[in-house]
Scaffold this active site. Structure first.
Site, PDB file in Angstrom:
ATOM      1  N   SER A  77       0.843  -1.197   0.000  1.00 11.24           N
ATOM      2  CA  SER A  77       0.000   0.000   0.000  1.00 11.24           C
ATOM      3  C   SER A  77       0.882   1.253   0.000  1.00 11.24           C
ATOM      4  O   SER A  77       1.771   1.367  -0.848  1.00 11.24           O
ATOM      5  CB  SER A  77      -0.946  -0.048   1.200  1.00 11.24           C
ATOM      6  OG  SER A  77      -2.004   0.863   1.035  1.00 11.24           O
ATOM      7  N   HIS A  89      -7.954  -5.149  -0.809  1.00  9.58           N
ATOM      8  CA  HIS A  89      -6.676  -4.497  -0.535  1.00  9.58           C
ATOM      9  C   HIS A  89      -5.999  -5.039   0.726  1.00  9.58           C
ATOM     10  O   HIS A  89      -4.778  -5.210   0.770  1.00  9.58           O
ATOM     11  CB  HIS A  89      -6.915  -2.997  -0.404  1.00  9.58           C
ATOM     12  CG  HIS A  89      -5.666  -2.204  -0.185  1.00  9.58           C
ATOM     13  ND1 HIS A  89      -4.674  -2.101  -1.136  1.00  9.58           N
ATOM     14  CD2 HIS A  89      -5.225  -1.495   0.889  1.00  9.58           C
ATOM     15  CE1 HIS A  89      -3.693  -1.346  -0.667  1.00  9.58           C
ATOM     16  NE2 HIS A  89      -4.001  -0.975   0.558  1.00  9.58           N
ATOM     17  N   ASP A  91      -8.525  -6.381  -5.122  1.00 10.79           N
ATOM     18  CA  ASP A  91      -8.151  -5.058  -4.594  1.00 10.79           C
ATOM     19  C   ASP A  91      -8.701  -3.985  -5.520  1.00 10.79           C
ATOM     20  O   ASP A  91      -8.225  -3.811  -6.636  1.00 10.79           O
ATOM     21  CB  ASP A  91      -6.620  -4.974  -4.502  1.00 10.79           C
ATOM     22  CG  ASP A  91      -6.118  -3.654  -3.898  1.00 10.79           C
ATOM     23  OD1 ASP A  91      -6.934  -2.737  -3.685  1.00 10.79           O
ATOM     24  OD2 ASP A  91      -4.907  -3.566  -3.635  1.00 10.79           O
TER      25      ASP A  91
END
Lengths: 371, 371
Positions: A147, A351, A318
């Site tokens: 991320s 995610h 995601d």
């Protein structure tokens, strides 16, 4: 909140120059390390944390008491093996777990609050590079991040290409999309709409913008999970009741879960840090970072001449940083002639999958870091 | 806000029974009509509005002065042709444009606020059916709705199958998913976190929970647009500036747009209505509405024996109520032996596509309503 913390703190010997043109005087970076640095300093792995993460990578969090956020990935015999590697994780500039951020005291002895300079992902990485200097690490065995941590890994590879031999980027992107910015803007507006935010000057008072911060966290949290994952985990199941309550309590489990996520978050995070870090993420566009004038705004140019090996990992569910964004990075790396491997993993949880149990991810990480 | 309004108002002659077991005394419904009702009342088309819509379907909105929300679809010679049909659009119970809702005065002469009973989609439709009774319309030529309007159309078809010959459902669903509920819960929490909300009792004071309502609207608005649509419309373009401002103003166009959407919304909508209507949508699950005991919770049972024709329309970029949810409805209708046609339209703009220019949608609507 903003505790002294038990982490070692590195005091930067020089002001930290920032992309805004300002410089941060007296900056400090709190960090944790795991394992032992080799005499030639060749075995260091830097793990970069995500938006609301911190340096407690593989050791208990001092506020929540919970295990480190990637304890399943980092430790003796684990995919990032601390028997072999010296693993560093540092709280980013702008955050609130011991590194300089809006809750830190400025030169006048008062908390910076909104007088803290606006920072970028590259500024965070500049701070991390200063820490590496301080630790005597010239070249990382690997830099790893998921991320926002992946954004830092990409920024380090592009701006300080000699500092990392391997670059592992998981569930990330080289630029924040309009939708990414939009969700962050909702969060910022929720915080700034909270009267307790008080234009950021809430540190001296009794009230904190916990309500606004909780709403921001709730909105963001939805983006971390897949629609199918939410359906599997909660569906339309009711919370502690047999029938709908015909009121505004949390009837559904998913409501109860979000409220819990929101309120829990406020215990360990500073609202102003949330503003600054989301801003840095929204500003992130690695192609643009290099100037459209010089390089035509092409992402490939950011990686020109790199000798690092890259591994890019995405998750099929995601929707925050979808596989297409990882492909975009891979194509740029290919165009730059870089050594790159790419894998899209299947996972139901969107995610957040990079933080959860995933045997294939473990194998990819282990294989890449140990190659 | 909550204006007397220029619309005709129908005063229900009897208390309106509600799914909660309560009844709403003295309920009223504000509505607009377009065209002329045939002598045999056979040409009536009921159009049901979405969450933040109202009865101003094809005539200017009295607060914003903007054209009716579906003026491109409804009018003389338009797909829903007011030269042929008598078109009705009524403000739903719970809303704030003249129909009974939390801003209305309760029996004690004070605004209901949170003492207004929690309502369901079926309760809204019960109100609409009462209005049809009042207008002397036994059987609609068609009921039409997009988004929450589609939920009402499905609920009418399931609960009052003799009241509509044609049922047109656009960009909708037969049940709210965990993700749908989650986004609404963020909006509700944003409103209820605003101190000006004051547990709903803000009507007498000077302050309204506009900040919370604006945040709720911003979060919801993201779900109405596709990621690609946002990218096309805004990308990472800056707003009225050459370079990033390194501050917290709206640097990006998408931020500026969202702020504008949020603040504009508060001028025409009541925060408590937003709470009640989102709750009704979250409660919506047409299969469950019929009781798991009686029918095994199967959606097909909701449509058993229906003689209406159905047309279900979805948009390929709608991630709020994706095509898979429309397919779920179509399968149930097929299982019930109903006459149903289904089309997935291609459109770049996500859920909001049903409100935007779309020639194919126009043809589908015209073809179905006139068949």
């Amino acid at each position: 909140m903003a505790p002294a913390g038990s982490s070692p703190v590195y005091h930067l010997p020089h002001p930290l120059p920032l992309d805004s043109g300002q410089a941060l005087e007296g900056a400090q970076i709190a960090y944790e390390t795991y394992g032992t640095l080799a005499e030639d300093a060749s075995n260091a792995v830097l793990v970069c944390h995500a938006l609301t993460g911190d340096q407690y990578l593989a050791s208990p969090h001092p506020i929540t008491g919970k295990p480190g956020w990637w304890e399943r990935m980092v430790g003796p015999g684990k995919p990032i093996d601390t028997d072999r590697h010296f693993v560093i994780c540092a709280n980013v500039i702008g955050s609130c777990m011991g590194s300089s951020g809006p809750a830190s005291l400025g030169p006048d002895g008062q908390p910076y609050a909104m007088r803290f300079p606006v920072i970028t992902i590259r500024d965070m990485v500049r701070g991390l590079v200063a820490l590496l200097d301080g630790l005597g690490i010239e070249r990382l065995h690997a830099v790893v991040g998921g991320s926002m941590g992946g954004m830092q890994a990409l920024s380090l590879a592009a701006n300080w290409p000699e500092r990392a031999a391997r670059v592992l980027v998981i569930a990330s992107t080289a630029r924040h999309s309009a939708q990414n910015i939009a969700f962050h803007e909702v969060g910022r507006q929720a915080i700034m709409a909270d009267p307790a935010w008080a234009a950021g000057d809430y540190y001296a008072g009794d009230a904190r913008p916990d309500n606004g911060l909780a709403v921001a966290r709730m909105a963001a949290h939805i983006t971390y999970l897949s629609e199918a994952g939410l359906t599997e985990k909660f569906g339309r199941r009711l919370q502690d009741r047999e029938a709908k309550g015909f009121g505004f309590d949390a009837d559904f489990q998913v409501e109860s879960y979000l409220r819990y996520q929101g309120s829990g978050f406020t215990r360990r995070f500073d609202a102003n840090s949330y503003l600054y870090i989301t801003r840095a993420m929204d500003y992130f566009d690695l192609a643009e970072e290099f100037g459209t004038e010089e390089h035509g705004g092409k992402l490939a140019n950011a990686f020109a001449g790199t000798e690092a090996r890259f591994c890019i990992v995405s998750f099929d569910t995601d929707w925050l940083y979808p596989t297409s964004e990882s492909r975009h990075v891979v194509h740029a790396l290919n165009a730059a002639g870089a050594k790159v491997s790419f894998v899209e993993l299947s996972a139901p949880h969107g995610h957040d999958s990079f933080l959860l149990e995933h045997d294939q991810l473990d194998r990819v990480v282990k294989g890449f870091v140990e190659q």
